[in-house]
Design a protein around this motif. Sequence first.
Motif, PDB file in Angstrom:
ATOM      1  N   HIS A   7       0.814  -1.215   0.000  1.00 57.61           N
ATOM      2  CA  HIS A   7       0.000   0.000   0.000  1.00 57.61           C
ATOM      3  C   HIS A   7       0.851   1.271   0.000  1.00 57.61           C
ATOM      4  O   HIS A   7       0.490   2.266  -0.627  1.00 57.61           O
ATOM      5  N   LEU A   8       1.975   1.243   0.686  1.00 52.99           N
ATOM      6  CA  LEU A   8       2.813   2.436   0.779  1.00 52.99           C
ATOM      7  C   LEU A   8       3.438   2.816  -0.559  1.00 52.99           C
ATOM      8  O   LEU A   8       3.585   4.001  -0.877  1.00 52.99           O
ATOM      9  N   PHE A   9       3.803   1.819  -1.351  1.00 51.91           N
ATOM     10  CA  PHE A   9       4.562   2.093  -2.569  1.00 51.91           C
ATOM     11  C   PHE A   9       3.805   1.759  -3.850  1.00 51.91           C
ATOM     12  O   PHE A   9       4.394   1.780  -4.928  1.00 51.91           O
ATOM     13  N   SER A  10       2.516   1.465  -3.749  1.00 56.81           N
ATOM     14  CA  SER A  10       1.764   1.151  -4.968  1.00 56.81           C
ATOM     15  C   SER A  10       1.705   2.359  -5.894  1.00 56.81           C
ATOM     16  O   SER A  10       1.735   2.221  -7.114  1.00 56.81           O
ATOM     17  N   GLU A  11       1.641   3.557  -5.319  1.00 59.57           N
ATOM     18  CA  GLU A  11       1.632   4.800  -6.105  1.00 59.57           C
ATOM     19  C   GLU A  11       2.675   5.745  -5.531  1.00 59.57           C
ATOM     20  O   GLU A  11       2.624   6.075  -4.347  1.00 59.57           O
ATOM     21  N   VAL A  12       3.615   6.181  -6.361  1.00 62.44           N
ATOM     22  CA  VAL A  12       4.695   7.035  -5.876  1.00 62.44           C
ATOM     23  C   VAL A  12       4.873   8.231  -6.800  1.00 62.44           C
ATOM     24  O   VAL A  12       4.580   8.157  -8.003  1.00 62.44           O
ATOM     25  N   VAL A  13       5.325   9.328  -6.221  1.00 63.42           N
ATOM     26  CA  VAL A  13       5.725  10.503  -6.994  1.00 63.42           C
ATOM     27  C   VAL A  13       7.233  10.402  -7.197  1.00 63.42           C
ATOM     28  O   VAL A  13       8.000  10.396  -6.228  1.00 63.42           O
ATOM     29  N   LEU A  14       7.637  10.317  -8.437  1.00 61.33           N
ATOM     30  CA  LEU A  14       9.048  10.064  -8.737  1.00 61.33           C
ATOM     31  C   LEU A  14       9.815  11.386  -8.782  1.00 61.33           C
ATOM     32  O   LEU A  14       9.983  12.001  -9.832  1.00 61.33           O
ATOM     33  N   SER A  15      10.270  11.813  -7.628  1.00 62.94           N
ATOM     34  CA  SER A  15      11.111  13.008  -7.522  1.00 62.94           C
ATOM     35  C   SER A  15      12.576  12.588  -7.542  1.00 62.94           C
ATOM     36  O   SER A  15      12.905  11.403  -7.466  1.00 62.94           O
ATOM     37  N   GLN A  16      13.447  13.576  -7.618  1.00 59.86           N
ATOM     38  CA  GLN A  16      14.877  13.266  -7.579  1.00 59.86           C
ATOM     39  C   GLN A  16      15.243  12.589  -6.259  1.00 59.86           C
ATOM     40  O   GLN A  16      16.045  11.656  -6.226  1.00 59.86           O
ATOM     41  N   LYS A  17      14.631  13.057  -5.173  1.00 57.64           N
ATOM     42  CA  LYS A  17      14.931  12.486  -3.859  1.00 57.64           C
ATOM     43  C   LYS A  17      14.495  11.032  -3.785  1.00 57.64           C
ATOM     44  O   LYS A  17      15.234  10.167  -3.289  1.00 57.64           O
ATOM     45  N   PHE A  18      13.292  10.748  -4.298  1.00 56.84           N
ATOM     46  CA  PHE A  18      12.809   9.368  -4.241  1.00 56.84           C
ATOM     47  C   PHE A  18      13.604   8.475  -5.195  1.00 56.84           C
ATOM     48  O   PHE A  18      13.828   7.294  -4.913  1.00 56.84           O
ATOM     49  N   ALA A  19      14.033   9.029  -6.317  1.00 60.89           N
ATOM     50  CA  ALA A  19      14.858   8.254  -7.244  1.00 60.89           C
ATOM     51  C   ALA A  19      16.167   7.839  -6.577  1.00 60.89           C
ATOM     52  O   ALA A  19      16.640   6.709  -6.749  1.00 60.89           O
ATOM     53  N   THR A  20      16.753   8.753  -5.811  1.00 60.28           N
ATOM     54  CA  THR A  20      17.977   8.425  -5.073  1.00 60.28           C
ATOM     55  C   THR A  20      17.708   7.319  -4.057  1.00 60.28           C
ATOM     56  O   THR A  20      18.521   6.409  -3.870  1.00 60.28           O
ATOM     57  N   PHE A  21      16.555   7.388  -3.410  1.00 60.40           N
ATOM     58  CA  PHE A  21      16.158   6.356  -2.447  1.00 60.40           C
ATOM     59  C   PHE A  21      16.079   4.985  -3.121  1.00 60.40           C
ATOM     60  O   PHE A  21      16.558   3.982  -2.584  1.00 60.40           O
ATOM     61  N   LEU A  22      15.496   4.937  -4.320  1.00 57.13           N
ATOM     62  CA  LEU A  22      15.328   3.656  -5.005  1.00 57.13           C
ATOM     63  C   LEU A  22      16.654   3.073  -5.485  1.00 57.13           C
ATOM     64  O   LEU A  22      16.798   1.857  -5.596  1.00 57.13           O
ATOM     65  N   ARG A  23      17.610   3.953  -5.785  1.00 54.69           N
ATOM     66  CA  ARG A  23      18.894   3.462  -6.305  1.00 54.69           C
ATOM     67  C   ARG A  23      19.742   2.806  -5.218  1.00 54.69           C
ATOM     68  O   ARG A  23      20.685   2.075  -5.527  1.00 54.69           O
ATOM     69  N   SER A  24      19.409   3.069  -3.973  1.00 55.02           N
ATOM     70  CA  SER A  24      20.165   2.463  -2.879  1.00 55.02           C
ATOM     71  C   SER A  24      19.928   0.955  -2.860  1.00 55.02           C
ATOM     72  O   SER A  24      18.792   0.487  -2.975  1.00 55.02           O
ATOM     73  N   ARG A  25      20.997   0.195  -2.724  1.00 58.33           N
ATOM     74  CA  ARG A  25      20.889  -1.262  -2.721  1.00 58.33           C
ATOM     75  C   ARG A  25      19.977  -1.742  -1.595  1.00 58.33           C
ATOM     76  O   ARG A  25      19.243  -2.725  -1.743  1.00 58.33           O
ATOM     77  N   ALA A  26      19.971  -1.022  -0.479  1.00 58.25           N
ATOM     78  CA  ALA A  26      19.164  -1.433   0.667  1.00 58.25           C
ATOM     79  C   ALA A  26      17.669  -1.300   0.402  1.00 58.25           C
ATOM     80  O   ALA A  26      16.854  -1.910   1.105  1.00 58.25           O
ATOM     81  N   ASN A  27      17.301  -0.506  -0.610  1.00 55.55           N
ATOM     82  CA  ASN A  27      15.883  -0.264  -0.874  1.00 55.55           C
ATOM     83  C   ASN A  27      15.381  -0.956  -2.139  1.00 55.55           C
ATOM     84  O   ASN A  27      14.272  -0.677  -2.598  1.00 55.55           O
ATOM     85  N   GLN A  28      16.171  -1.857  -2.693  1.00 52.75           N
ATOM     86  CA  GLN A  28      15.774  -2.533  -3.919  1.00 52.75           C
ATOM     87  C   GLN A  28      14.516  -3.383  -3.736  1.00 52.75           C
ATOM     88  O   GLN A  28      13.776  -3.628  -4.689  1.00 52.75           O
ATOM     89  N   GLU A  29      14.265  -3.831  -2.499  1.00 49.84           N
ATOM     90  CA  GLU A  29      13.095  -4.675  -2.258  1.00 49.84           C
ATOM     91  C   GLU A  29      11.784  -3.909  -2.432  1.00 49.84           C
ATOM     92  O   GLU A  29      10.715  -4.518  -2.533  1.00 49.84           O
ATOM     93  N   VAL A  30      11.852  -2.595  -2.468  1.00 46.46           N
ATOM     94  CA  VAL A  30      10.647  -1.775  -2.626  1.00 46.46           C
ATOM     95  C   VAL A  30      10.163  -1.781  -4.075  1.00 46.46           C
ATOM     96  O   VAL A  30       8.962  -1.677  -4.348  1.00 46.46           O
ATOM     97  N   ILE A  31      11.071  -1.919  -5.016  1.00 46.99           N
ATOM     98  CA  ILE A  31      10.758  -1.761  -6.439  1.00 46.99           C
ATOM     99  C   ILE A  31       9.602  -2.639  -6.917  1.00 46.99           C
ATOM    100  O   ILE A  31       8.726  -2.159  -7.648  1.00 46.99           O
TER     101      ILE A  31
END
Length: 419
Positions: free
Chosen positions: A53-77
Amino acid sequence: MGAAIVDPLPLHLTSRVAPELYDRILDNLHDSPSALSACSTVWRSWLPTCRYHLFSEVVLSQKFATFLRSRANQEVIPFIRKVIINGGWGDPNGKSEEDLFLLLGDLENLACLRMNRVVTWETHDLWRSVTLTAAGTPLSHRLSSLILRSVHFPSFSALALFISTFYNLRELSVEGVTWGSNVAHIEEGQLPPLETSVLKKLRIASCSFRPIILWIWPELASGRVIEEDHLTPPRLTHLALPEIFPNEGHLLGSLLRTLGASLENLEIGFLSHGSDNSDDRDMFSLVDLSYNTQLKTIACHQVVLFHFPFRDFSTTAFQSSNDPTSRYRWVTDILGTIQSRKILQVTFHVWLSAESQLDLINWSALIRILLSPPLAELRHLRFSVSGIGRDIDLVEVWFRRRFGQMLSSKAKLQVEFSE
């Protein structure tokens, strides 16, 4: 009196609760990010549902893009299914746009892309490369919903090239989209076709309707029904065209006839300004809903009763509502062609500033249509009101006065205010 302290249930009881029950409870928190974030730290088994529910819809900002690129956050994708891109992306070197393209290609379950207020969007070669050749199922085949709002393209060819990149669109919404006159890579007569075999929902608002429709279905340019040309007709179930000029009535009529029984939900509105041009008025007669025999809902937009400077119409209400040149005649003319026996809801988007302005509508003709046999199953009659205060009860009384006893055994009247 202080609040009572409730002790948690013992572990030997909570461990026996079925996981499905926890999931159902967490599902009820889908619109509360703070609660979901808190729950995600309580129990490891709750984490997937919270992330869903938290990540089904996201606003893709530069900050959030940096968050997704982190190896620790790959499980969110894998949980990201809808991405919203707002204006502000891009730098003079185009580096951030390249990063954006590559990131979208990595979202393996992305199904919906919405772009808002993007000043200029060009279909770069890198974009086509990412959408067509991404790992696994390419984005060009994964995306099922594309929503463009206030996006500018350098040319119509660029717009067509961008949309046609996606082969499995079930929903396409184009609102406030503009394009320049620059000659793009492709000549106007060689625009890439849009794959429409699975397209079910189409919305075109606040932008030119004709070029988009004729690009999607060029066969309609002749005014003939596609079935007559032995081609596969479109199978749209939802069509929203809330802003149509009267001189586009012929094209709209051909489209509605072509859609036939597949169409279930229609939104329509004419930007009529009370012109004395009989050709414009005759265009309304070309819009015939009798072919759409499976219609379930219809919404009429552009019922603009507000006038500036303000005029009180109470003394001329009868003449105005029955005037054959009235700018509101299209409402009853078009609704009068309904032959579907499955209509459940009729909606009117009305702009007004005083009760007397309601009498510009021919209520007797409208009530006669609403009571006709084709609308025997009508259950909801909605008025979405703009341009006036927030006293819903008062405005609802205005409408009830005009419907009289009709509503007692017919549809439920709903009045709401819109921005």
